[in-house]
Design an enzyme around this catalytic site. Structure first.
Site, short mmCIF file in Angstrom:
data_model
loop_
_atom_site.label_atom_id
_atom_site.label_comp_id
_atom_site.label_asym_id
_atom_site.label_seq_id
_atom_site.Cartn_x
_atom_site.Cartn_y
_atom_site.Cartn_z
CB SER A 46 -34.77 41.01 10.06
OG SER A 46 -35.81 41.30 9.15
N GLY B 266 -39.41 35.87 8.92
CA GLY B 266 -38.72 34.59 8.83
C GLY B 266 -39.04 33.71 10.02
N PRO B 267 -38.08 32.89 10.46
CG PRO B 267 -36.26 31.42 10.48
CD PRO B 267 -36.73 32.72 9.89
CB ALA B 268 -38.20 35.94 14.38
CE LYS C 58 -36.49 48.45 28.93
NZ LYS C 58 -36.65 47.83 30.25
CB THR D 287 -33.99 38.64 14.86
OG1 THR D 287 -34.04 38.64 13.43
CG2 THR D 287 -34.78 39.79 15.43
CE1 TYR D 288 -31.59 41.36 8.91
CE2 TYR D 288 -31.30 39.15 9.77
CZ TYR D 288 -31.67 40.00 8.75
OH TYR D 288 -32.12 39.48 7.57
#
Length: 116
Positions: free
Chosen positions: A25, A73-75, A9, A57-58
């Site tokens: 990502s 991207g979409p995030a 975390k 995501t990654y």
């Protein structure tokens, strides 16, 4: 039986960028990734403290000591520059192993750098 537990975390980092036109990502300062025991390409959950969004995501390595936390991207639609987020990765462990497992918890400063 196996259970999902917190493996890593990064607590309360500030988003430094949001790049909608990138493939996808989250780009994370490599120092933070190492301290949190995250590897490139690892699936993570993002929790946005500012708006309550939660999504997956990654990871992608960012430059060391840059403090970079960029959603790609979409995030990028789920955050704004300046939002405070928590980045969490989970592992799957047997119950007995999970009872003694210690996650890597990182608490960076306001500039997203490791405290020394």
């Amino acid at each position: 039986m196996q259970i999902h537990v917190v493996k890593s975390k990064i607590h309360r980092v500030t988003v430094t960028g949001a790049d909608l036109n990138y493939i996808g990502s989250i780009t994370i300062d490599e120092d933070l990734m190492e301290a949190a025991n995250l590897i490139e390409g690892e699936k993570v959950q993002i929790v946005n403290i500012n708006n309550g969004e939660r999504f997956e995501t990654y990871t992608i390595k960012g430059n060391r000591k840059s403090g970079e936390i960029t959603l790609n991207g979409p995030a990028a639609r789920r955050v704004q520059k300046g939002d405070v987020i928590i980045i969490i990765a989970y592992g799957i462990l047997g119950i007995e192993e999970a009872k003694v497992f210690k996650p890597a918890l990182v608490f960076p400063n306001e500039e997203n750098n490791l405290l020394t």
